[in-house]
Design an enzyme around this catalytic site. Structure first.
Site, PDB file in Angstrom:
ATOM      1  N   GLY A 183       0.114  -4.233  10.353  1.00  0.00           N
ATOM      2  CA  GLY A 183       1.558  -3.959   9.871  1.00  0.00           C
ATOM      3  C   GLY A 183       1.429  -2.420   9.514  1.00  0.00           C
ATOM      4  N   ALA A 196      -0.892   1.262   6.560  1.00  0.00           N
ATOM      5  CA  ALA A 196      -1.003   0.261   7.358  1.00  0.00           C
ATOM      6  C   ALA A 196      -2.029  -0.919   6.765  1.00  0.00           C
ATOM      7  CB  ALA A 196      -1.642   0.850   8.744  1.00  0.00           C
ATOM      8  N   ASP A 197      -2.056  -2.010   7.482  1.00  0.00           N
ATOM      9  CA  ASP A 197      -3.135  -3.091   7.104  1.00  0.00           C
ATOM     10  C   ASP A 197      -3.346  -3.980   8.258  1.00  0.00           C
ATOM     11  OD1 ASP A 197      -4.533  -4.260   4.568  1.00  0.00           O
ATOM     12  OD2 ASP A 197      -3.605  -5.943   5.810  1.00  0.00           O
ATOM     13  N   THR A 198      -4.485  -4.443   8.418  1.00  0.00           N
ATOM     14  CA  THR A 198      -5.024  -5.221   9.675  1.00  0.00           C
ATOM     15  C   THR A 198      -5.366  -6.539   9.186  1.00  0.00           C
ATOM     16  OG1 THR A 198      -5.539  -3.172  10.816  1.00  0.00           O
ATOM     17  CG2 THR A 198      -6.415  -5.236  11.738  1.00  0.00           C
ATOM     18  N   LYS A 226       0.742  -1.272  -0.062  1.00  0.00           N
ATOM     19  CA  LYS A 226       0.200  -0.105  -0.005  1.00  0.00           C
ATOM     20  C   LYS A 226       0.904   1.309  -0.018  1.00  0.00           C
ATOM     21  CE  LYS A 226      -4.172  -1.928   2.389  1.00  0.00           C
ATOM     22  NZ  LYS A 226      -5.076  -1.788   3.564  1.00  0.00           N
TER      23      LYS A 226
END
Length: 212
Positions: A115, A78-80, A56
């Site tokens: 992250g 960010a990624d969840t 991203k």
């Protein structure tokens, strides 16, 4: 003195923007980065969260530069990922997917991996991965039915948002609440401060704004 770099948030998520605003940070640019979030074969949840945050950030940086800005910017992404063991739960798109997630989470513990990637103006990449453990109460059929009817599960990892109705399901949380919402504030502030971004600049005005 060199001017500080702009901050690009690689997201259209109002939750992530609100979290940054909570600690006094207002990105100069919002550049949504839509990427393929399909896990690779055998990919572990923590690896997926880190890889997608990285992807991203790189995607948003590329989009910004194509649009003629961002050459001297920090790019934050960010990624969840929600997982039960090694099983990665989807971002629920249908009621059936949301129902499957609820049944899997009911009465048991799961983990949320978030992250975070920060790309510096020089192109260096900084990473953080935050793991949070959560336990849901055992959900009754009536609770599941009412929650599914709310449609709050739509496009949420694991079919829920902890800051919404599903907060009532959480019996225990060990780790970072803000990471589960979408952006771990402690780690994000550390990353930005480490690159010279004035994280604390707007804090000086908070007392007057709050009427203290």
């Amino acid at each position: 003195m060199a001017s500080r770099p702009d901050l690009i948030l690689a997201s259209a998520s109002p939750r992530r923007l609100a979290l940054l605003n909570q600690i006094g940070i207002e990105p100069e640019h919002l550049v949504p980065a839509h990427v393929d979030e399909t896990p690779e074969k055998g990919e572990l949840p923590r690896k997926l969260a880190g890889r997608l945050a990285d992807l991203k950030a790189l995607t948003a940086q590329h989009k910004a530069r194509l649009a003629g800005f961002g050459s001297n910017a920090l790019v934050l992404a960010a990624d969840t990922v929600v997982a039960v063991g090694r099983r990665i739960l989807p971002k629920a798109e249908t009621m059936e997917e949301a129902s499957d997630c609820l049944h899997l989470l009911s009465g048991r513990a799961h983990r949320v991996y978030t992250g975070v990637t920060l790309i510096t103006p020089s192109g260096a990449r900084r990473h953080r991965l935050v793991e949070t453990r959560i336990r849901f109460k055992r959900l009754s059929g009536r609770e599941m039915e009412a929650y599914l009817a709310s449609a709050e599960w739509r496009d949420k990892a694991g079919g829920y948002a902890i800051q919404g109705i599903a907060g009532a399901f959480v019996v225990k949380l060990v780790g970072s609440y803000s990471a589960v919402v979408g952006l771990p504030l402690h780690e994000t502030a550390q990353l930005l401060a480490g690159e010279g971004y004035p994280v604390h600049f707007n804090w000086l005005n908070q007392s007057s704004l709050s009427g203290v």
